[in-house]
Design a protein around this motif. Structure first.
Motif, mmCIF file in Angstrom:
data_model
loop_
_atom_site.group_PDB
_atom_site.id
_atom_site.type_symbol
_atom_site.label_atom_id
_atom_site.label_comp_id
_atom_site.label_asym_id
_atom_site.label_seq_id
_atom_site.Cartn_x
_atom_site.Cartn_y
_atom_site.Cartn_z
ATOM 1 N N PRO A 561 0.831 -1.220 0.000
ATOM 2 C CA PRO A 561 0.000 0.000 0.000
ATOM 3 C C PRO A 561 0.862 1.265 0.000
ATOM 4 C CG PRO A 561 -0.814 -1.591 1.607
ATOM 5 C CD PRO A 561 0.532 -2.091 1.155
ATOM 6 N N ASN A 562 0.561 2.185 -0.933
ATOM 7 C CA ASN A 562 1.426 3.355 -1.084
ATOM 8 C C ASN A 562 0.805 4.655 -0.575
ATOM 9 O OD1 ASN A 562 -0.400 3.390 -3.187
ATOM 10 N ND2 ASN A 562 1.130 3.254 -4.804
ATOM 11 N N SER A 563 -0.061 4.511 0.436
ATOM 12 C CA SER A 563 -0.521 5.659 1.217
ATOM 13 C C SER A 563 -1.219 5.108 2.452
ATOM 14 C CB SER A 563 -1.499 6.535 0.418
ATOM 15 O OG SER A 563 -2.804 5.967 0.420
ATOM 16 N N GLY A 564 -1.453 5.970 3.427
ATOM 17 C CA GLY A 564 -2.162 5.527 4.618
ATOM 18 C C GLY A 564 -3.569 5.056 4.303
ATOM 19 N N ALA A 565 -4.259 5.782 3.414
ATOM 20 C CA ALA A 565 -5.615 5.383 3.040
ATOM 21 C C ALA A 565 -5.610 4.035 2.329
ATOM 22 C CB ALA A 565 -6.246 6.457 2.144
ATOM 23 N N GLN A 566 -4.596 3.792 1.500
ATOM 24 C CA GLN A 566 -4.468 2.488 0.844
ATOM 25 C C GLN A 566 -4.236 1.392 1.882
ATOM 26 O OE1 GLN A 566 -5.691 2.682 -2.194
ATOM 27 N NE2 GLN A 566 -3.959 1.892 -3.317
ATOM 28 N N GLY A 567 -3.502 1.726 2.954
ATOM 29 C CA GLY A 567 -3.269 0.765 4.027
ATOM 30 C C GLY A 567 -4.559 0.397 4.743
ATOM 31 N N VAL A 643 -10.295 1.211 14.832
ATOM 32 C CA VAL A 643 -10.031 2.025 16.007
ATOM 33 C C VAL A 643 -8.643 2.656 15.881
ATOM 34 C CG1 VAL A 643 -9.126 0.043 17.304
ATOM 35 C CG2 VAL A 643 -9.980 2.045 18.547
ATOM 36 N N THR A 644 -8.538 3.913 16.268
ATOM 37 C CA THR A 644 -7.248 4.599 16.303
ATOM 38 C C THR A 644 -6.750 4.597 17.740
ATOM 39 O OG1 THR A 644 -7.894 6.027 14.466
ATOM 40 C CG2 THR A 644 -6.054 6.775 15.823
ATOM 41 N N TYR A 645 -5.460 4.250 17.933
ATOM 42 C CA TYR A 645 -4.940 4.173 19.303
ATOM 43 C C TYR A 645 -3.498 4.652 19.361
ATOM 44 C CZ TYR A 645 -4.750 2.497 24.093
ATOM 45 O OH TYR A 645 -4.668 2.446 25.451
ATOM 46 N N ASP A 673 -5.847 1.657 13.387
ATOM 47 C CA ASP A 673 -5.259 2.708 12.549
ATOM 48 C C ASP A 673 -3.921 3.108 13.151
ATOM 49 O OD1 ASP A 673 -4.659 5.389 11.522
ATOM 50 O OD2 ASP A 673 -6.664 5.313 10.663
ATOM 51 N N GLY A 674 -2.874 3.108 12.348
ATOM 52 C CA GLY A 674 -1.532 3.403 12.838
ATOM 53 C C GLY A 674 -1.147 4.865 12.803
ATOM 54 N N ALA A 675 -2.130 5.765 12.646
ATOM 55 C CA ALA A 675 -1.804 7.191 12.553
ATOM 56 C C ALA A 675 -1.049 7.687 13.771
ATOM 57 C CB ALA A 675 -3.083 8.002 12.348
ATOM 58 N N ASN A 676 -1.339 7.103 14.934
ATOM 59 C CA ASN A 676 -0.714 7.571 16.178
ATOM 60 C C ASN A 676 0.334 6.595 16.712
ATOM 61 O OD1 ASN A 676 -2.283 9.846 16.016
ATOM 62 N ND2 ASN A 676 -3.859 9.089 17.399
ATOM 63 N N MET A 677 0.959 5.855 15.811
ATOM 64 C CA MET A 677 1.959 4.870 16.222
ATOM 65 C C MET A 677 3.168 5.527 16.883
ATOM 66 S SD MET A 677 2.107 1.553 16.111
ATOM 67 C CE MET A 677 3.365 0.387 16.614
ATOM 68 N N ASN A 678 3.355 6.823 16.655
ATOM 69 C CA ASN A 678 4.501 7.508 17.254
ATOM 70 C C ASN A 678 4.431 7.525 18.781
ATOM 71 O OD1 ASN A 678 6.892 8.689 16.143
ATOM 72 N ND2 ASN A 678 6.324 10.629 17.097
ATOM 73 N N ASP A 692 -5.763 -7.156 15.268
ATOM 74 C CA ASP A 692 -5.482 -8.174 14.258
ATOM 75 C C ASP A 692 -4.725 -7.625 13.059
ATOM 76 O OD1 ASP A 692 -7.112 -10.482 15.423
ATOM 77 O OD2 ASP A 692 -8.594 -8.869 15.338
ATOM 78 N N VAL A 693 -4.883 -6.365 12.782
ATOM 79 C CA VAL A 693 -4.193 -5.741 11.654
ATOM 80 C C VAL A 693 -4.039 -4.257 11.962
ATOM 81 C CG1 VAL A 693 -6.396 -5.487 10.428
ATOM 82 C CG2 VAL A 693 -4.279 -5.250 9.149
ATOM 83 N N CYS A 694 -2.936 -3.690 11.521
ATOM 84 C CA CYS A 694 -2.795 -2.233 11.586
ATOM 85 C C CYS A 694 -2.100 -1.775 10.322
ATOM 86 C CB CYS A 694 -1.994 -1.788 12.813
ATOM 87 S SG CYS A 694 -0.212 -2.039 12.672
ATOM 88 N N HIS A 695 -2.361 -0.543 9.934
ATOM 89 C CA HIS A 695 -1.514 0.045 8.896
ATOM 90 C C HIS A 695 -0.583 1.040 9.576
ATOM 91 C CE1 HIS A 695 -3.641 3.987 8.776
ATOM 92 N NE2 HIS A 695 -2.537 4.387 8.172
ATOM 93 N N LEU A 696 0.562 1.252 8.979
ATOM 94 C CA LEU A 696 1.546 2.195 9.501
ATOM 95 C C LEU A 696 1.756 3.300 8.484
ATOM 96 C CD1 LEU A 696 4.209 -0.362 10.772
ATOM 97 C CD2 LEU A 696 2.508 0.839 12.169
ATOM 98 N N ASN A 697 1.778 4.532 8.936
ATOM 99 C CA ASN A 697 2.146 5.643 8.060
ATOM 100 C C ASN A 697 3.665 5.816 8.137
ATOM 101 O OD1 ASN A 697 -0.519 6.466 7.215
ATOM 102 N ND2 ASN A 697 -0.820 7.195 9.299
#
Length: 949
Positions: A561-567, A643-645, A673-678, A692-697
């Motif tokens: 996936p080549n963007s967060g939305a694609q993830g 869920v975003t965490y 959602d991996g938006a706040n993985m930092n 079960d799954v996350c995407h990473l930006n």
């Protein structure tokens, strides 16, 4: 100080600042702060198991040694990817320039006029060459742009058609294989039936809403599609075409055929192959579809003084407004690459592009004519750059690879050769020598290119293009360098000050991470080259997958996936496939908290799911009772929770494990959602929490630069049960044993910039990654503490802490006539980009400082906010002529003969002392948003208007 430690260079606060910062936040130690921020039950029990951290010099040597493992053959594979020549002036002044690559998406138009102008140039190039009325500011790649075209045509089906009966979409068998695969992925959940076949035998029945063609075709043949398009139009069938952007310099524009959408890639305009990306796709259509076009459009408007200004237009199409009604989840672009492609057209101009296109065509003709002299048949009667040779593919392949050349072999007796801008006479002679050796004949040597033409008159371009002044003015390096610098000076980036955008994590993009991406051994590899030629890339990509598995606590990763939305979309499609494999394809309900990012519901709908929104409590957390009630209600059909965490409200919710268990107990899977993985890396992980799954930006947490709005990379990491379904590719095998069809065009997505994240992890190591997270949390809480007497923070954790970001409430200031937008614009006068405005709560600022900002910079930012708070106190709703409402203030205002404002020039421009030595001036005053939407113009003015001026 350990000068070998990359972590000490990456993390902003110095050791001697630590005690002051901890005292301000009211903690005795970092450990205490982290204890008070994270719930105990989600903390990692042991440190991350990663290789020891490298120093910058060690990493650069390591990168060079890995690059040497890539075998850079001359590749004539084509299939949508061609070697191009990046002008050095563009490489040095844009691609390698942090003034361009560290800027953010141009939501604040007043400090983004340079990027906006560069993108307007890009849109003009696309509109001119395609012959369409409207173009957007780029998409992710050609294949995903094709999927967006299909979705748009599905959305705008004729009103008199019975929409529930018209669901067939014809795809020519000449379309690129990776594009067909992505179309399959997108079609299934939307209920679209793909019919793949010969366009010359298409029956134009009433069951079809659209058709998709490739121009030139996959094997290089150039077809005249005018009769096909006309007949489709007679039958209420809309048409889309994927067109090679360089070929359109010589070929008739698809818009002249009457097509509805044209898509493609601009990789040929000076963008490195990069093993598949990032490259800027283009999307052009008719103005009547402007409310349905995906992505962003740059439009012309005016500022407060009536001066020319640019902005992102029609922002009502953004997902945060449409949410589950959105027709696309794409909220990003490939801005840095679009800027480069547009600047390539500026540098070469129409005459230069004609020279390049003519040379490519003449090269192809020369190969075709001389291969035939060797006794082979050339099968394409008309072509632009690709010749199709009847030959023993195995024999040719053996000789070609011995000569370090790659062709494409579509059948046992066919060889395809796609020529490119970088092909010279020596290369032509090497190609001819390969065929001569395979045929057992004497070599043919040529000394010049053929002048013959193999493009039929019916499809030859007759119309002019790029007549605007900008494309006819900057053809020397000196002039282009100055033009690029002129635009750069109009934009605020991380080279000026911190960009504290909540949810967007604008951190340091270290030079040592960036340097390798311009090495030719990384840039010049074709994504469909034999895998044994990509040993360096394969090492990096596999190691990055392992690193991300360890960091997330998951079992498998896809970098495609080549963007967060694609993830997001990829993660949900993998969940969908998992349910289907268990005979539970009826599971289609996706629970989404009301505070979620707008792409979440849009992604769920694209994945064929129905969105059920769950409530938030007054404290901003998920309403667990409401979630449990809805999970039970839909337990027979529950597919997933998104869920975003930590939450979009900047809080580590203590009930997260209960939430996840509730979903699992009712048969669903949890997408995080991996938006706040930092705020997670090294402290907790999606796997440890139970998702079960996350995407990473990777363009957020893992240091790929935002580039003014792209490139982005959004890989997905999955638990064991989802690994078999990770996405594949039809040309190079990737993914799981039961892989879903492709999510994006290239096997490993935007592989080139994955080097950046690989380097980030290699140089920080486990300890540095954990420390980065801790300092991100410290910096956020430091800002919260410093401004708490002046601004109210909306949400905090149970012990009063923010995660790595916080939401500041600006709604009380409405009594003074001050809106959150006024604060955002006034921050420009203080030299800062505004935090995220009115998301996820209207009338607020969401602030995220990141770990790479120093205490000194944090203090400057806090001082600016505190100073603005005093200006708010001085304001009156009865007198709108104040320093906030008139912001930002330009140099032209400050140097004008007249000053008709009830405050001093000094107050307007230099409210704090630090500005006197380092002042950033906005290029324009506040933009008129409504005027731009009412009078949409999204291409450069014609040259006549410049001449009149």
């Amino acid at each position: 100080m350990n000068t070998y430690s990359f972590a000490k260079r990456h993390i902003g606060p110095r050791e001697h600042d630590l005690q002051d910062m901890l005292k301000t936040v009211g903690a005795d130690s970092i450990d205490q702060l982290i204890y008070e921020t994270l719930p105990d039950d989600i903390r990692l029990k042991k440190d991350l198991e990663l290789e020891p951290a490298m120093s910058e010099s060690e990493y650069l040597a390591h990168s060079i040694s890995l690059a040497a493992k890539n075998k850079i053959f001359k590749s004539y594979i084509g299939l949508g990817y061609h070697q191009s020549i990046t002008p050095a002036v563009i490489q040095r002044n844009i691609l390698e320039n942090p003034g361009w690559y560290t800027a953010y998406t141009p939501y604040q138009a007043e400090i983004a006029q340079g990027r906006l102008e560069a993108l307007l140039n890009f849109q003009t190039v696309v509109a001119d060459l395609t012959g369409m009325e409207l173009a957007n500011a780029s998409l992710l790649d050609e294949s995903t742009a094709a999927a967006e075209a299909m979705s748009l045509l599905f959305e705008v089906r004729e009103r008199d058609q019975k929409k529930n009966e018209v669901n067939k979409f014809f795809v020519s068998e000449l379309v690129l294989p990776q594009t067909i695969d992505v179309l399959k992925t997108r079609a299934i959940p939307l209920g679209i039936e793909l019919v793949i076949g010969d366009h010359e035998e298409f029956d134009f029945s009433a069951e079809f809403f659209g058709a998709f063609l490739q121009y030139p075709g996959r094997m290089g043949h150039v077809y005249d599609y005018s009769k096909f398009v006309a007949k489709a139009k007679e039958n209420n069938i809309k048409t889309a075409v994927a067109a090679d952007i360089l070929s359109l310099v010589k070929l008739r524009a698809p818009g002249e055929f009457g097509v509805d959408v044209v898509v493609g890639t601009t990789q040929r305009f000076g963008i490195p192959l990069g093993y598949g990306g990032p490259h800027a796709a283009y999307f052009a259509t008719k103005e009547e579809y402007k409310r349905s076009i995906p992505g962003r459009i740059i439009g012309v408007t005016k500022d407060t003084d009536g001066n020319f200004a640019l902005r992102m237009a029609l922002q009502t199409r953004e997902q945060h407004i449409k949410r589950d009604k959105a027709t696309s989840n794409i909220c990003t672009a490939q801005v840095l690459l679009a800027v480069m492609a547009g600047m390539y057209a500026v540098y070469h101009g129409p005459r230069g592009l004609k020279f390049i296109a003519n040379r490519v065509h003449r090269t192809a003709v020369t190969v075709a004519e001389n291969v035939e002299k060797l006794g082979f048949s050339q099968l394409n009667s008309s072509f632009f750059d690709t010749v199709l040779i009847k030959a023993d593919a195995a024999k040719i392949k053996e000789v070609a690879e011995k000569n370090e050349v790659n062709f494409y072999y579509p059948a046992e007796d066919v060889v395809a050769i796609a020529l490119n801008e970088a092909t010279n006479i020596d290369d032509v002679n090497t190609i001819l020598a390969i065929f001569a050796e395979a045929a057992g004949k004497d070599k043919i040597t040529v000394s010049e290119l053929s002048e013959n033409n193999h493009i039929p008159a019916s499809v030859e371009r007759k119309t002019e293009f790029l007549t605007n002044a900008v494309f006819n003015s900057y053809h020397s390096e000196t002039e282009l360098m100055r033009y690029i610098k002129k635009l750069e000076r109009k934009d605020l980036s991380l080279t000026h000050s911190m960009i504290s955008l909540g949810s967007c994590t604008m951190k340091l993009n270290a030079a040592a991470e960036m340097l390798p991406i311009t090495y030719p051994q990384w840039g010049n590899l074709h994504p469909f080259a034999p895998i044994e030629q990509a040993e360096g890339y394969q090492f990096v990509l596999k190691k990055l997958e392992q690193q991300l598995n360890e960091i997330t606590g998951f079992a498998g990763t896809s970098l495609q996936p080549n963007s967060g939305a694609q993830g997001e979309y990829a993660g949900l499609m993998v969940i969908r496939a998992y349910h289907e494999s268990r005979g539970e394809s009826h599971r289609n309900i996706c629970l989404i908290p009301s505070s979620a990012h707008g792409t979440n519901p849009a992604s769920a709908v694209m994945a064929g799911m129905k969105v059920v929104v769950t409530k938030s409590t007054e404290s901003g957390n998920i309403d667990v009772d409401d979630l449990r009630e809805k999970a039970l209600k839909h337990k027979d059909n529950l597919a997933a929770l998104m869920v975003t965490y930590p939450s979009t409200h900047g809080v580590f919710e203590s009930a997260i494990i209960e939430v996840i268990n509730t979903i699992h107990e009712n048969g669903g899977q949890v997408y995080m959602d991996g938006a706040n993985m930092n705020a997670q890396v090294g402290l907790t992980s999606p796997g440890a929490i139970g998702a079960d799954v996350c995407h990473l930006n990777l363009h957020k947490t893992f240091a790929i630069p935002h580039g003014g709005g792209g490139p982005g990379v959004g890989p997905i990491c999955v638990a064991e049960q989802l690994v078999p379904f990770l996405p594949g590719n039809p040309v190079i095998k990737t993914g799981g044993d039961n892989a879903i069809t492709a999510i994006s065009a290239a096997p490993w997505g935007s592989a080139l910039v994955c080097l950046i994240s690989y380097g980030y992890i290699k140089m920080l190591g486990a300890e540095g990654l954990k420390k980065s997270t801790e300092y991100a949390i410290l910096n956020a809480n430091y800002i919260k503490a410093r401004i708490e007497e002046h601004y109210k923070t909306l949400y905090s954790g149970e012990r009063g802490r923010a995660a790595h970001e916080m939401i500041v409430d600006c709604r009380p200031f409405k009594t003074k006539g001050i809106e959150v937008t006024d604060i955002a614009k006034r921050l420009i006068d203080y030299g800062f980009h505004a935090p995220t405005v009115s998301f996820p709560v209207a009338g607020t600022l969401m602030i995220e400082p990141t770990e790479s900002e120093s205490k000194a910079e944090l203090d400057r930012f806090c001082d600016a906010l505190i100073s603005i708070r005093k200006e708010i106190d001085e304001a009156s709703a009865d007198e709108p002529n104040n320093v906030l409402k008139n912001s930002p203030h330009t140099l032209a205002m400050l140097t004008a003969n007249e000053w008709d404002f009830p405050y001093s020039r000094e107050k307007a421009a230099y409210p704090l002392d630090y500005l006197s030595e380092n002042k950033f001036w906005p290029a324009i005053r506040r933009v008129d948003e409504a005027f731009g939407d009412r009078n949409l113009i999204c291409t450069c003015a014609p040259i006549e208007e410049y001449m009149e001026d």
